[in-house]
Design a protein around this motif. Structure first.
Motif, PDB file in Angstrom:
ATOM      1  N   ASP A 228       0.808  -1.225   0.000  1.00 42.61           N
ATOM      2  CA  ASP A 228       0.000   0.000   0.000  1.00 42.61           C
ATOM      3  C   ASP A 228       0.835   1.266   0.000  1.00 42.61           C
ATOM      4  N   GLY A 229       2.150   1.129  -0.134  1.00 40.72           N
ATOM      5  CA  GLY A 229       2.996   2.312  -0.074  1.00 40.72           C
ATOM      6  C   GLY A 229       4.131   2.252  -1.064  1.00 40.72           C
TER       7      GLY A 229
ATOM      8  N   ASP B  79       9.019   1.154   1.994  1.00 38.03           N
ATOM      9  CA  ASP B  79       8.206   0.939   3.199  1.00 38.03           C
ATOM     10  C   ASP B  79       7.926  -0.536   3.453  1.00 38.03           C
ATOM     11  N   GLN B  80       8.357  -1.407   2.544  1.00 37.04           N
ATOM     12  CA  GLN B  80       8.077  -2.835   2.675  1.00 37.04           C
ATOM     13  C   GLN B  80       9.059  -3.550   3.596  1.00 37.04           C
TER      14      GLN B  80
ATOM     15  N   SER C 163       8.411  -7.890  -0.834  1.00 36.60           N
ATOM     16  CA  SER C 163       7.091  -7.683  -0.239  1.00 36.60           C
ATOM     17  C   SER C 163       6.778  -8.806   0.740  1.00 36.60           C
ATOM     18  N   LYS C 164       5.760  -8.602   1.551  1.00 33.02           N
ATOM     19  CA  LYS C 164       5.359  -9.636   2.507  1.00 33.02           C
ATOM     20  C   LYS C 164       5.015 -10.931   1.796  1.00 33.02           C
ATOM     21  N   GLU C 165       4.271 -10.824   0.702  1.00 27.08           N
ATOM     22  CA  GLU C 165       3.885 -12.030  -0.028  1.00 27.08           C
ATOM     23  C   GLU C 165       5.095 -12.720  -0.652  1.00 27.08           C
ATOM     24  N   GLY C 166       5.894 -11.940  -1.392  1.00 25.28           N
ATOM     25  CA  GLY C 166       7.023 -12.521  -2.112  1.00 25.28           C
ATOM     26  C   GLY C 166       8.039 -13.164  -1.205  1.00 25.28           C
TER      27      GLY C 166
END
Length: 559
Positions: free
Chosen positions: A151-152, A156-157, A434-437
Motif C-alpha cells: 500500500d505504499g 516501506d516494505q 514484499s510480505k507475499e514474495g
C-alpha cells in the motif's frame, strides 16, 4: 528523494559487506539452471495463493530476468517459488534461476560485470568489487516509487534504514532482506565441568574462562586462523569489533559538519555524541562525510597505531593462539568440527549457527552424517548450546563497550542495462521484498533445509516458530560496521573493492606478532605503514582525491 538527506554517508559498500563475504549459512554447494514456468505442477500453493497484480502491470511487463546468485542448500527452491508466483502475476515475464557455486563466485561475478551484453541480471554484488562500479542498477532511483505489491512506496516494505548506501556516489546497489549477528557459542556441559558459572562479560574474564577450560582438559576455543579468517572470516570480524571500541569518538571528526554536502540541520544540528549508547551513531541519527574520514586518516587524527589499538592487540595475544590450538591455529580453516566433537568449549559464528546446530543435533539423533562443508564430522556429541555477546575489552584507549556485527545480509545487486529492462528487474525485486514474495521465498527455502541467518527484515514476514524461538533469546548490542568506526581494523580498503595487498600484509604481521616474532610496538608500526601505503589507492577507488580533501564540505569528485 525520500529521506536521502537523512542517510549516513557510507565510505564504502565494501567496508561493510566484504567483511561478511565469508559469512555463509550454506554448507553444501548446488548449481541450478531452471527456467521456472508458471505452468509447472510443483508448488501449487503458490499458484493458488499468488495475488493478481494490477491489470496494467500484468499487461505491460514482459521480458526475461536471470538470477545468478550463489547456490546453497534450499536457495534454488526459494528462488523458484518466488519466481513462479511472480510469473503468475506477470505471464509475459520469464524468470531463469541459474545459481552458481559459491567456490569461485567472486571471480565469476567480476567477469560477468566485464562481459559485453550479459544475460545475467540479479547477483550477489558484495563479491563483484570494482567491476560493479557504474554498472549496477541504482536502487535509489526507485526508492520512492509506489510498489504494486503493498500500500505504499517500495522502501516501506522492509527495513530501509539497515540497507547499505553510498552517498559519496549517490548509490544504493545492494538489497538485503535478512539480518545477521555475530556472537560467541559455548558448550554448557564443558563450562559446568570447568566451574564456569556465567559466560564472560569482559575480555579478561574470557581469558580466565579459557584457562579454566584448558585445565579441565579441553581446547578452550575452536576458530580458523588462516588468511581467509583474518580477511573475511572470524578473526577479521573480531578485528573490526574490537577496533570499534577504540574509535567511537572519531565520529566527531567524520560526521557531517554545517555546510557539508550531506549535512541535514534537522538531524546533524541536534545530534550529540554519546558513547554509552551503542546506537548513537546509527545512519539515521547522524550523517557521515567520507571525505572527512579520509582527511582524518591522512592528517593522523584517525591513527592505525593508536593506544587503543595497542590495547586491543595486546588483549588478542592473551588468547590467540594459546587457547585456540596453539601453532595449529594458523593452519585451521574451520572451527566447527572440534566444537561439535565436544573437544573445544567455544567458537564464534553467525546466528545462523543456532539453526544449523539444531538441525545437526537432530541428524545425530537419527544416525545421519553431520558435515562441516563437504567433510563428515566423526564423533559428534550432543550437548546443550549457550551463547553470549562479545566480551568488552578494558584498558587505555577503550572508549565504549563492545558491539558486534549486526547487519542486513543478502546483498542482491542487478546489472544495469536499458531503462525498460532495469524497471522490470526492480519490479521483480519489489515483489521479492514484499510480505507475499518473501514469505514464499522463506517458506520454500526452509522446507528445502535452507538455514536463515536471522530474523527477516521484510515487514510482516516471520520465521516459523521453531526458528523464531531460537533467535528470540538473542540480545542485540549494536553494530560496529557503520560509518568509519572500524575502517582501519584490517589494513586499508576502498569502496570499490578489497585492496588484497593490504589485507595480506595485515595477516602476515599479525601472524608474526601472535606467534611471538614481533612485539606489539612492531605490530603497530607495521600496521601504520600498511595503512599509509595503501591510503591513496583506497581514496582513488572511493572516488576521493587530494583536492577533495581540501574541500571536505563539497561532494567528492575524484578529480
Amino acid at each position: 528523494m525520500k529521506n536521502r538527506k537523512l542517510l549516513c554517508t557510507i565510505l564504502s559498500i565494501l567496508l561493510v559487506i566484504s567483511s561478511l563475504a565469508g559469512c555463509s549459512k550454506s554448507n553444501t554447494e548446488q548449481t541450478n539452471n531452471n527456467t521456472v514456468s508458471a505452468e509447472d505442477d510443483t508448488n501449487t500453493e503458490t499458484e493458488a495463493e499468488a495475488t493478481t497484480a494490477p491489470e496494467k502491470a500484468a499487461d505491460t511487463l514482459s521480458g526475461t530476468i536471470t538470477i545468478n546468485t550463489q547456490a546453497g542448500v534450499g536457495v534454488a527452491e526459494a528462488w523458484e517459488a518466488v519466481a513462479k508466483a511472480y510469473m503468475i502475476n506477470h505471464p509475459n515475464v520469464q524468470v531463469v534461476v541459474d545459481l552458481k557455486p559459491t567456490e569461485g563466485y567472486g571471480e565469476w561475478v567480476q567477469n560477468i560485470y566485464n562481459t559485453e551484453n550479459p544475460t545475467t541480471d540479479i547477483v550477489n554484488i558484495n563479491l563483484a568489487g570494482s567491476a560493479a562500479v557504474g554498472k549496477s542498477i541504482n536502487f535509489l532511483e526507485y526508492a520512492d516509487s509506489d510498489s504494486p505489491y503493498s500500500d505504499g512506496v517500495w522502501t516501506d516494505q522492509f527495513n530501509y534504514s539497515m540497507q547499505v548506501r553510498d552517498l559519496a556516489r549517490g548509490e544504493w546497489t545492494a538489497l538485503s532482506l535478512d539480518s545477521v549477528q555475530v556472537l560467541w557459542l559455548y558448550n554448557k556441559q564443558i563450562f559446568e565441568e570447568a566451574g564456569i558459572t556465567e559466560p564472560p562479560k569482559t575480555w579478561d574474564e574470557l581469558a580466565a574462562a579459557c584457562e579454566k577450560v584448558k585445565a579441565a582438559g579441553y581446547q578452550p576455543i575452536s576458530m580458523p586462523g588462516d588468511y581467509n579468517s583474518f580477511w573475511s572470516g572470524t578473526m577479521g570480524w573480531l578485528a573490526q569489533i574490537y577496533a570499534d571500541q577504540t574509535t567511537r569518538s572519531m565520529v566527531n571528526e567524520y560526521r557531517a559538519q554545517e555546510g557539508d554536502y550531506c549535512y541535514d540541520p534537522d538531524v546533524d544540528g541536534t545530534w550529540s555524541y554519546d558513547p554509552t549508547d551503542p546506537y548513537n551513531d546509527d545512519s539515521w541519527k547522524v550523517n557521515s562525510n567520507a571525505v572527512r574520514a579520509f582527511k582524518a586518516v591522512k592528517e593522523g587524527k584517525y591513527a592505525p597505531d593508536s593506544v587503543g589499538m595497542k590495547t586491543v592487540w595486546t588483549n588478542f595475544a592473551k588468547v590467540f593462539p594459546k587457547y585456540a590450538g596453539g601453532d595449529a591455529f594458523f593452519g585451521t580453516s574451520e572451527g566447527v568440527s572440534l566444537f561439535y566433537q565436544g573437544k573445544a568449549a567455544m567458537m564464534v559464528d553467525g546466528a545462523w549457527r543456532l539453526v544449523n546446530f539444531k538441525n545437526d543435533m537432530e541428524k545425530v539423533a537419527s544416525g545421519e552424517d553431520v558435515k562441516s562443508g563437504d567433510t563428515v564430522i566423526d564423533g559428534v556429541k550432543k550437548f546443550d548450546l549457550g551463547t553470549f555477546n562479545m566480551p568488552s575489552m578494558e584498558g587505555e584507549g577503550i572508549e565504549a563497550n563492545a558491539r558486534t556485527i549486526e547487519v542486513a545480509n543478502g546483498f542482491l545487486g542487478a546489472i544495469k542495462k536499458d531503462k525498460e529492462h532495469d524497471a522490470l528487474v526492480v519490479d521483480f525485486l519489489m515483489y521479492l521484498s514484499s510480505k507475499e514474495g518473501y514469505s514464499y521465498y522463506l517458506t520454500a527455502g526452509i522446507n528445502a533445509e535452507m538455514v536463515p541467518n536471522g530474523p527477516s527484515l521484510v515487514y510482516g514476514v516471520e520465521l516459523p516458530e521453531e526458528y523464531r524461538s531460537i533467535f528470540d533469546n538473542l540480545s542485540f548490542i549494536g553494530n560496529c560496521q557503520k560509518g568509519y568506526s572500524c575502517m582501519l581494523a584490517r589494513g586499508m580498503a576502498g569502496s570499490a573493492g578489497d585492496i588484497t595487498e593490504s589485507y595480506r600484509a595485515f595477516y602476515d604481521y599479525s601472524y608474526k606478532y601472535l606467534s611471538g616474532k614481533l612485539t606489539i610496538d612492531q605490530w603497530l608500526a607495521k600496521h601504520k605503514v600498511n595503512v599509509n601505503t595503501y591510503l591513496d589507492k583506497a581514496m582513488t577507488t572511493s572516488g576521493i582525491s587530494e583536492n577533495d580533501l581540501k574541500n571536505p564540505q563539497t561532494a567528492p569528485t575524484g578529480q
